[in-house]
Write a protein that holds these residues in place. Structure first.
Motif, PDB file in Angstrom:
ATOM      1  N   LYS A   2       0.855  -1.189   0.000  1.00 46.93           N
ATOM      2  CA  LYS A   2       0.000   0.000   0.000  1.00 46.93           C
ATOM      3  C   LYS A   2       0.887   1.234   0.000  1.00 46.93           C
ATOM      4  CE  LYS A   2      -0.634  -0.254   5.016  1.00 46.93           C
ATOM      5  NZ  LYS A   2      -1.606  -0.333   6.092  1.00 46.93           N
ATOM      6  N   PHE A   3       0.384   2.287  -0.633  1.00 45.09           N
ATOM      7  CA  PHE A   3       1.143   3.519  -0.813  1.00 45.09           C
ATOM      8  C   PHE A   3       0.524   4.643   0.011  1.00 45.09           C
ATOM      9  CE2 PHE A   3       1.639   1.106  -4.737  1.00 45.09           C
ATOM     10  CZ  PHE A   3       3.021   1.124  -4.907  1.00 45.09           C
ATOM     11  N   HIS A  18      -5.169   2.550  -6.536  1.00 41.99           N
ATOM     12  CA  HIS A  18      -6.396   1.773  -6.378  1.00 41.99           C
ATOM     13  C   HIS A  18      -6.726   1.008  -7.656  1.00 41.99           C
ATOM     14  CE1 HIS A  18      -8.158   4.417  -2.884  1.00 41.99           C
ATOM     15  NE2 HIS A  18      -7.074   3.752  -2.528  1.00 41.99           N
ATOM     16  N   GLY A  19      -6.581   1.681  -8.792  1.00 40.95           N
ATOM     17  CA  GLY A  19      -6.871   1.056 -10.076  1.00 40.95           C
ATOM     18  C   GLY A  19      -5.936  -0.093 -10.414  1.00 40.95           C
ATOM     19  N   SER A  20      -4.790  -0.131  -9.737  1.00 36.86           N
ATOM     20  CA  SER A  20      -3.817  -1.212  -9.947  1.00 36.86           C
ATOM     21  C   SER A  20      -3.921  -2.289  -8.871  1.00 36.86           C
ATOM     22  CB  SER A  20      -2.400  -0.642  -9.970  1.00 36.86           C
ATOM     23  OG  SER A  20      -2.258   0.235 -11.065  1.00 36.86           O
ATOM     24  N   GLY A  21      -4.959  -2.183  -8.037  1.00 38.51           N
ATOM     25  CA  GLY A  21      -5.200  -3.211  -7.033  1.00 38.51           C
ATOM     26  C   GLY A  21      -4.655  -2.923  -5.656  1.00 38.51           C
ATOM     27  N   LEU A  94       4.669   4.364 -13.616  1.00 36.00           N
ATOM     28  CA  LEU A  94       5.998   3.773 -13.782  1.00 36.00           C
ATOM     29  C   LEU A  94       6.431   3.049 -12.505  1.00 36.00           C
ATOM     30  CD1 LEU A  94       8.467   3.420 -15.612  1.00 36.00           C
ATOM     31  CD2 LEU A  94       9.281   5.632 -14.811  1.00 36.00           C
ATOM     32  N   VAL A  95       6.116   3.602 -11.351  1.00 37.64           N
ATOM     33  CA  VAL A  95       6.433   2.951 -10.078  1.00 37.64           C
ATOM     34  C   VAL A  95       5.769   1.582 -10.010  1.00 37.64           C
ATOM     35  CG1 VAL A  95       5.957   3.026  -7.582  1.00 37.64           C
ATOM     36  CG2 VAL A  95       6.855   5.043  -8.743  1.00 37.64           C
ATOM     37  N   GLY A 101       4.772  -5.891  -8.485  1.00 39.91           N
ATOM     38  CA  GLY A 101       4.357  -6.744  -7.376  1.00 39.91           C
ATOM     39  C   GLY A 101       5.444  -7.073  -6.374  1.00 39.91           C
ATOM     40  N   SER A 102       6.691  -6.687  -6.639  1.00 37.52           N
ATOM     41  CA  SER A 102       7.773  -6.984  -5.692  1.00 37.52           C
ATOM     42  C   SER A 102       7.761  -5.960  -4.555  1.00 37.52           C
ATOM     43  CB  SER A 102       9.127  -6.987  -6.387  1.00 37.52           C
ATOM     44  OG  SER A 102       9.488  -5.688  -6.815  1.00 37.52           O
TER      45      SER A 102
END
Length: 129
Positions: A2-3, A18-21, A94-95, A101-102
């Motif tokens: 989470k960011f 959020h759009g990237s899960g 880009l992040v 996923g790492s």
């Protein structure tokens, strides 16, 4: 993963997360921490397991260097006057692509953009081993 988006960046970046899960992502503004000192924002990020995303690299690197364990710091570095909402969105995308996923345990992901919009990416341990 989470960011936590620092207040120097747009809350729109949370929507990208959020759009990237990454549904637990949020921003300093939404947490009611507008104007909070960097050491407080950093403490919240570390203690609550957020990867902090900031454009304030100079202040956060020393703070994170004092931490034994953290889930990561993402630092955007840009030439003066070029940071726009569109660039912020592109860098956040880009992040997410770069992490793929790492995890960023005890690492910094720095993305730098110069005046000609050339992008460089570095990933390194912090605290340095």
């Amino acid at each position: 993963m989470k960011f936590l988006i620092d207040e120097c960046l747009s809350p729109e970046l949370v929507k990208i997360a959020h759009g990237s899960g990454f549904h637990q992502s949020t921003c300093v503004l939404w947490l009611g921490m507008s104007g909070a000192k960097d050491h407080i924002v950093g403490r919240i990020a570390v203690d609550q397991g957020y990867i902090l995303v900031t454009h304030n690299t100079v202040d956060f690197l020393p703070l994170y260097n004092r931490e034994d364990i953290h889930v990561g710091l993402v630092a955007f570095n840009t030439s003066a006057g070029i940071m726009s909402l569109e660039l912020q969105k592109a860098l956040m995308s880009l992040v997410i692509e770069e992490l793929n996923g790492s995890e960023l345990w005890n690492e910094v992901l720095e993305i730098s953009v110069n005046q000609d919009f050339n992008v460089s990416i570095s990933r390194y341990d912090l605290p340095r081993r």
